[in-house]
Design a protein around this motif. Structure first.
Motif, PDB file in Angstrom:
ATOM      1  N   SER A  11     -13.423   4.784 -13.008  1.00  0.00           N
ATOM      2  CA  SER A  11     -12.634   5.104 -12.581  1.00  0.00           C
ATOM      3  C   SER A  11     -11.320   5.736 -13.182  1.00  0.00           C
ATOM      4  CB  SER A  11     -11.873   3.843 -11.383  1.00  0.00           C
ATOM      5  OG  SER A  11     -11.135   3.612 -11.676  1.00  0.00           O
TER       6      SER A  11
ATOM      7  N   HIS B 152      -5.565   8.132  -6.723  1.00  0.00           N
ATOM      8  CA  HIS B 152      -6.846   7.289  -6.100  1.00  0.00           C
ATOM      9  C   HIS B 152      -6.082   5.575  -6.129  1.00  0.00           C
ATOM     10  CE1 HIS B 152     -10.783   5.841  -6.780  1.00  0.00           C
ATOM     11  NE2 HIS B 152     -10.914   5.564  -7.873  1.00  0.00           N
ATOM     12  N   VAL B 153      -5.581   5.246  -7.665  1.00  0.00           N
ATOM     13  CA  VAL B 153      -5.319   3.936  -7.496  1.00  0.00           C
ATOM     14  C   VAL B 153      -4.364   3.363  -5.822  1.00  0.00           C
ATOM     15  CG1 VAL B 153      -3.530   2.312  -8.243  1.00  0.00           C
ATOM     16  CG2 VAL B 153      -4.371   3.618  -9.690  1.00  0.00           C
ATOM     17  N   ASN B 154      -3.342   4.230  -5.487  1.00  0.00           N
ATOM     18  CA  ASN B 154      -2.753   4.213  -3.827  1.00  0.00           C
ATOM     19  C   ASN B 154      -3.872   4.476  -3.093  1.00  0.00           C
ATOM     20  OD1 ASN B 154      -0.680   6.094  -1.616  1.00  0.00           O
ATOM     21  ND2 ASN B 154      -0.708   3.903  -2.642  1.00  0.00           N
ATOM     22  N   GLN B 155      -4.971   4.878  -3.027  1.00  0.00           N
ATOM     23  CA  GLN B 155      -6.422   4.940  -2.069  1.00  0.00           C
ATOM     24  C   GLN B 155      -6.878   3.485  -1.953  1.00  0.00           C
ATOM     25  OE1 GLN B 155      -7.959   7.824  -2.795  1.00  0.00           O
ATOM     26  NE2 GLN B 155      -6.582   9.571  -1.865  1.00  0.00           N
ATOM     27  N   GLN B 156      -6.703   3.218  -3.399  1.00  0.00           N
ATOM     28  CA  GLN B 156      -7.839   1.272  -2.997  1.00  0.00           C
ATOM     29  C   GLN B 156      -6.586   0.319  -2.599  1.00  0.00           C
ATOM     30  OE1 GLN B 156     -10.891   1.384  -5.138  1.00  0.00           O
ATOM     31  NE2 GLN B 156     -10.456   4.011  -4.735  1.00  0.00           N
ATOM     32  N   GLN B 157      -5.577   1.316  -1.962  1.00  0.00           N
ATOM     33  CA  GLN B 157      -4.082  -0.110  -1.622  1.00  0.00           C
ATOM     34  C   GLN B 157      -3.422  -0.449  -2.052  1.00  0.00           C
ATOM     35  OE1 GLN B 157      -3.053  -0.003   1.488  1.00  0.00           O
ATOM     36  NE2 GLN B 157      -5.320   1.471   1.666  1.00  0.00           N
ATOM     37  N   GLN B 158      -3.153   0.122  -3.958  1.00  0.00           N
ATOM     38  CA  GLN B 158      -1.670  -0.610  -5.014  1.00  0.00           C
ATOM     39  C   GLN B 158      -1.291   0.276  -4.451  1.00  0.00           C
ATOM     40  OE1 GLN B 158      -2.450  -2.537  -7.908  1.00  0.00           O
ATOM     41  NE2 GLN B 158      -0.219  -2.842  -7.256  1.00  0.00           N
TER      42      GLN B 158
ATOM     43  N   ARG C   9     -13.341  -7.203 -15.115  1.00  0.00           N
ATOM     44  CA  ARG C   9     -12.136  -6.695 -14.833  1.00  0.00           C
ATOM     45  C   ARG C   9     -12.072  -4.761 -15.566  1.00  0.00           C
ATOM     46  NH1 ARG C   9      -7.307 -10.426 -13.535  1.00  0.00           N
ATOM     47  NH2 ARG C   9      -7.385 -11.685 -12.148  1.00  0.00           N
TER      48      ARG C   9
ATOM     49  N   GLN D 208      -3.594  -7.033 -11.984  1.00  0.00           N
ATOM     50  CA  GLN D 208      -4.271  -7.203 -10.482  1.00  0.00           C
ATOM     51  C   GLN D 208      -3.110  -6.784  -9.702  1.00  0.00           C
ATOM     52  OE1 GLN D 208      -7.123  -9.703  -9.602  1.00  0.00           O
ATOM     53  NE2 GLN D 208      -8.746  -7.700 -10.038  1.00  0.00           N
TER      54      GLN D 208
ATOM     55  N   GLY E 158       0.645  -1.420  -0.250  1.00  0.00           N
ATOM     56  CA  GLY E 158       0.176  -0.559  -0.051  1.00  0.00           C
ATOM     57  C   GLY E 158       0.659   0.512   0.060  1.00  0.00           C
TER      58      GLY E 158
END
Ligand code: ADP
Length: 251
Positions: free
Chosen positions: A131, A189-195, A124, A162, A34
């Protein structure tokens, strides 16, 4: 918990020649799941070498590199290719989309290579395209959309597998500042999704979006900064100042 563990990594080019180049002298750092990390440094500091080793495109001469307990130094070329497809996502400065394929097929490509069923691809792409704001351009070709839109398609292509780790090499380098800001907001945003993200960049504005910035100089980590509670603007100033000190030869 550690996702990526790098310990005393060393890489010398032309090791057996009269002019060996020590690109990485001693690099150690860990990345937690994350995290969002920027890597900065002057030209020739060793950033690409480090990124290539994390990407399993090059091997270190010495030291350890583990991603999710997998020893990347021990992969054969075939194993590394499979590992890249299954565990890593890549974003490049010049997008690297195939112009002979529609945007949709560019995004599907890694799943085609992984032999996943079409139903999985369709499932997917939907939330990803929504988004990233690219639903309307999926059936166009890369040459028919703007640079910012091409980079959004490239982000979708990188994320559709993923991946455990997203590697970005100068992702805003070919974009104007407004479009860069849009792409950086998407990274947030992508990082907020734990990426988990590792991004190499010359841009202090880009690095200020990351939670941590590593500064590389002469093949070593010279300094690191954490964003913490700083505003983007204040953090960007800190990053610029550190780059200036580093460039001016400060120790
Ligand atoms: P950066 O990405 O920070 O600009 P690099 O990792 O590309 O730095 O390069 C680090 C050092 O290694 C430089 O001195 C560069 O000239 C050298 N180097 C990079 N790739 C090679 C190679 N394939 N062969 C020989 N030297 C290389």
């Amino acid at each position: 918990m550690t996702l990526l563990h790098i310990s005393h990594l060393k890489r010398t080019y032309n090791q057996n020649s009269t002019h060996p180049v020590k690109a990485l002298k001693d690099i150690s750092f860990d990345v937690a799941p994350g995290e969002y990390i920027a890597i900065m440094g002057e030209s020739g500091a060793g950033k690409s070498t480090l990124l290539n080793i994390i990407a399993t495109l090059e091997k270190a001469n010495d030291g350890e590199i583990f991603l999710n307990q997998q020893n990347l130094n021990q992969l054969t070329a075939d194993q590394a290719a499979k590992y890249r497809r299954e565990h890593l996502g890549f974003i490049f400065q010049h997008f690297n989309l195939l112009n002979s394929l529609s945007n949709r097929d560019n995004i599907y490509l890694p799943l085609v290579l992984a032999k996943l069923p079409v139903t999985t691809m369709e499932e997917r792409i939907k939330p990803l395209a929504a988004s990233l704001g690219i639903e309307q351009i999926l059936d166009r070709y890369p040459s028919e959309v703007s640079g910012g839109q091409q980079q959004r398609v490239a982000i979708a292509r990188a994320l559709i597998t993923q991946p455990d780790l997203l590697l970005a090499d100068e992702p805003t380098g070919a974009l104007d500042s407004n479009t860069s800001n849009e792409i950086l907001a998407l990274f947030d945003h992508v990082n907020q999704q734990q990426q988990t993200i590792i991004m190499v960049t010359h841009s202090a504005a880009a690095a200020s979006h990351a939670k941590r910035t590593l500064f590389i100089k002469d093949g070593r980590i010279y300094h690191e900064l954490f964003r913490g509670e700083n505003s983007l603007k204040h953090y960007q100033e800190q990053i610029s100042q550190t780059m200036m000190t580093l460039t001016n030869g400060g120790e």
